[in-house]
Write a protein that holds these residues in place. Structure first.
Motif, PDB file in Angstrom:
ATOM      1  N   ILE A   1      -8.482   2.173  -3.647  1.00  0.00           N
ATOM      2  CA  ILE A   1      -7.152   2.691  -3.316  1.00  0.00           C
ATOM      3  C   ILE A   1      -6.973   3.992  -4.093  1.00  0.00           C
ATOM      4  CG2 ILE A   1      -4.675   2.212  -3.253  1.00  0.00           C
ATOM      5  CD1 ILE A   1      -5.342  -0.751  -3.568  1.00  0.00           C
ATOM      6  N   ASN A   2      -6.524   5.036  -3.428  1.00  0.00           N
ATOM      7  CA  ASN A   2      -6.451   6.358  -4.062  1.00  0.00           C
ATOM      8  C   ASN A   2      -5.188   6.532  -4.917  1.00  0.00           C
ATOM      9  OD1 ASN A   2      -4.732   6.415  -1.856  1.00  0.00           O
ATOM     10  ND2 ASN A   2      -5.105   8.576  -1.404  1.00  0.00           N
ATOM     11  N   THR A   3      -4.980   5.585  -5.832  1.00  0.00           N
ATOM     12  CA  THR A   3      -3.901   5.709  -6.804  1.00  0.00           C
ATOM     13  C   THR A   3      -4.394   6.559  -7.978  1.00  0.00           C
ATOM     14  OG1 THR A   3      -4.648   3.618  -7.770  1.00  0.00           O
ATOM     15  CG2 THR A   3      -2.816   3.515  -6.210  1.00  0.00           C
ATOM     16  N   GLU A   4      -3.514   6.778  -8.953  1.00  0.00           N
ATOM     17  CA  GLU A   4      -3.902   7.519 -10.157  1.00  0.00           C
ATOM     18  C   GLU A   4      -3.531   6.684 -11.380  1.00  0.00           C
ATOM     19  OE1 GLU A   4      -5.810   9.986 -12.306  1.00  0.00           O
ATOM     20  OE2 GLU A   4      -5.641  10.395 -10.144  1.00  0.00           O
ATOM     21  N   PRO A   5      -4.486   6.056 -12.067  1.00  0.00           N
ATOM     22  CA  PRO A   5      -5.928   6.145 -11.799  1.00  0.00           C
ATOM     23  C   PRO A   5      -6.337   5.299 -10.586  1.00  0.00           C
ATOM     24  CG  PRO A   5      -5.519   4.601 -13.587  1.00  0.00           C
ATOM     25  CD  PRO A   5      -4.182   5.215 -13.256  1.00  0.00           C
TER      26      PRO A   5
ATOM     27  N   LEU B   1       0.818  -1.217   0.000  1.00  0.00           N
ATOM     28  CA  LEU B   1       0.000   0.000   0.000  1.00  0.00           C
ATOM     29  C   LEU B   1       0.851   1.266   0.000  1.00  0.00           C
ATOM     30  CD1 LEU B   1      -2.844   1.221   0.141  1.00  0.00           C
ATOM     31  CD2 LEU B   1      -2.694   1.079   2.640  1.00  0.00           C
ATOM     32  N   GLY B   2       1.985   1.231   0.699  1.00  0.00           N
ATOM     33  CA  GLY B   2       2.852   2.423   0.748  1.00  0.00           C
ATOM     34  C   GLY B   2       2.163   3.582   1.439  1.00  0.00           C
TER      35      GLY B   2
ATOM     36  N   ILE C   1      -2.353  -6.006   6.293  1.00  0.00           N
ATOM     37  CA  ILE C   1      -2.788  -5.712   4.920  1.00  0.00           C
ATOM     38  C   ILE C   1      -4.305  -5.869   4.793  1.00  0.00           C
ATOM     39  CG2 ILE C   1      -0.576  -6.433   3.959  1.00  0.00           C
ATOM     40  CD1 ILE C   1      -1.967  -9.020   3.034  1.00  0.00           C
ATOM     41  N   ASN C   2      -4.975  -6.238   5.881  1.00  0.00           N
ATOM     42  CA  ASN C   2      -6.428  -6.443   5.876  1.00  0.00           C
ATOM     43  C   ASN C   2      -7.153  -5.150   6.237  1.00  0.00           C
ATOM     44  OD1 ASN C   2      -6.660  -9.368   5.361  1.00  0.00           O
ATOM     45  ND2 ASN C   2      -5.561  -9.540   7.301  1.00  0.00           N
ATOM     46  N   TRP C   3      -8.084  -4.754   5.372  1.00  0.00           N
ATOM     47  CA  TRP C   3      -8.959  -3.612   5.623  1.00  0.00           C
ATOM     48  C   TRP C   3     -10.386  -4.152   5.575  1.00  0.00           C
ATOM     49  CZ3 TRP C   3      -6.845   1.283   6.505  1.00  0.00           C
ATOM     50  CH2 TRP C   3      -5.474   1.386   6.268  1.00  0.00           C
TER      51      TRP C   3
END
Length: 295
Positions: free
Chosen positions: A124-128, A65-66, A103-105
């Protein structure tokens, strides 16, 4: 002339080498960047069925996740339920469970109702943006007592009431029986040791095919007459009314009850037509009197 040609070729080779090196560096950087992106663990159950009132859990596992955040979204209204470890809804039944460095949400839904059924997204708020969909099915189990809603038995005989709940998505719990508002417990004859042979009232529960509970009352007496309710811990209840008859055969009582109902219906119809006839006669007589007065 040869020196100039050699020099020209050497320069071209150097330029080509630099270009190839730059391209390789760019490709390696891109691959490294892609390799460091978070990703979902797809080896989780994503179609979950629970019953009304049974806590539901949607497990989202995110690797690498970083510095990114995980959010849970309700798809039908795009409502953000949680972001990170914070809850963004006033409905306190929803919360995210994540042990430290895990790593569990996991989205927890307490006391779910049928209206909570639908699609939920782990994002996950990556782009995209990256997202994984989950389907939550909330069902309502209902108990059913076999037979008619009213049963008739003769005093001294045995009453057997069978409550059935079809197999649900989990352990169906147990069943309680009530007479009116009073919990029914197994009883014995006075001064007898508690055994299945001398218990007058017994409850037998079987989990073989769904959940089946039988309430047995031996040597029924008139005081056993009343409303009996099967109350499961994980399903809607069901009721039946038992009539214990003294000195009259149950079949005769049921047989005699029907004509009274039919007679009542016929009487109502007859009264309606008599009233209508009287109204017509009175109306005609009124017209006659009215015409006579005008003359």
């Amino acid at each position: 002339m040869l020196d100039k040609a050699t020099l020209y070729v050497g320069v071209c080779i150097l330029l080509l080498h630099s270009k190839i090196k730059a391209s390789l560096s760019s490709m390696m950087a891109t691959e490294e960047s892609v390799g460091l992106q978070p990703y979902f663990d797809f080896d989780v159950q994503r179609n979950i069925t629970v019953t009304v009132g049974q806590t539901g859990f949607l497990h989202c596992r995110v690797e690498r996740l970083g510095d990114k955040d995980v959010a849970w979204i309700r798809k039908r209204d795009l409502h953000i339920l949680t972001t990170g470890s914070s809850t963004y809804t006033s409905d306190q039944r929803f919360q995210v469970i994540r042990p430290e460095n895990s790593i569990n949400w996991t989205l927890q839904i307490k006391y779910p109702q049928v209206r909570d059924s639908g699609v939920y997204e782990c994002q996950i708020n990556t782009e995209p943006k990256m997202s994984l969909s989950y389907v939550l099915n909330v069902i309502e189990l209902r108990a059913r007592i076999a037979g008619p809603p009213d049963i008739f038995v003769k005093s001294g005989s045995e009453i057997i009431m069978t409550c059935v709940i079809q197999q649900g998505p989990h352990d169906l719990g147990t069943v309680f029986w009530y007479k009116g508002n009073t919990l029914i417990e197994s009883t014995t004859q006075e001064n007898n040791i508690l055994t299945s042979e001398n218990q007058r009232i017994t409850v037998e529960t079987d989990w073989t095919d769904g959940l089946t509970s039988r309430l047995k009352i031996r040597r029924a007496v008139q005081s056993d007459t009343g409303n009996y309710t099967c109350v499961p811990t994980m399903a809607k209840s069901s009721s039946v009314y038992a009539h214990v008859i003294s000195g009259e055969h149950p079949a005769a009582m049921q047989h005699n009850a029907a004509p009274r109902s039919v007679l009542s219906s016929q009487t109502s119809i007859l009264l309606f037509y008599v009233t209508l006839l009287v109204h017509i006669v009175v109306s005609k007589q009124f017209k006659v009197w009215h015409n006579h007065d005008r003359r």
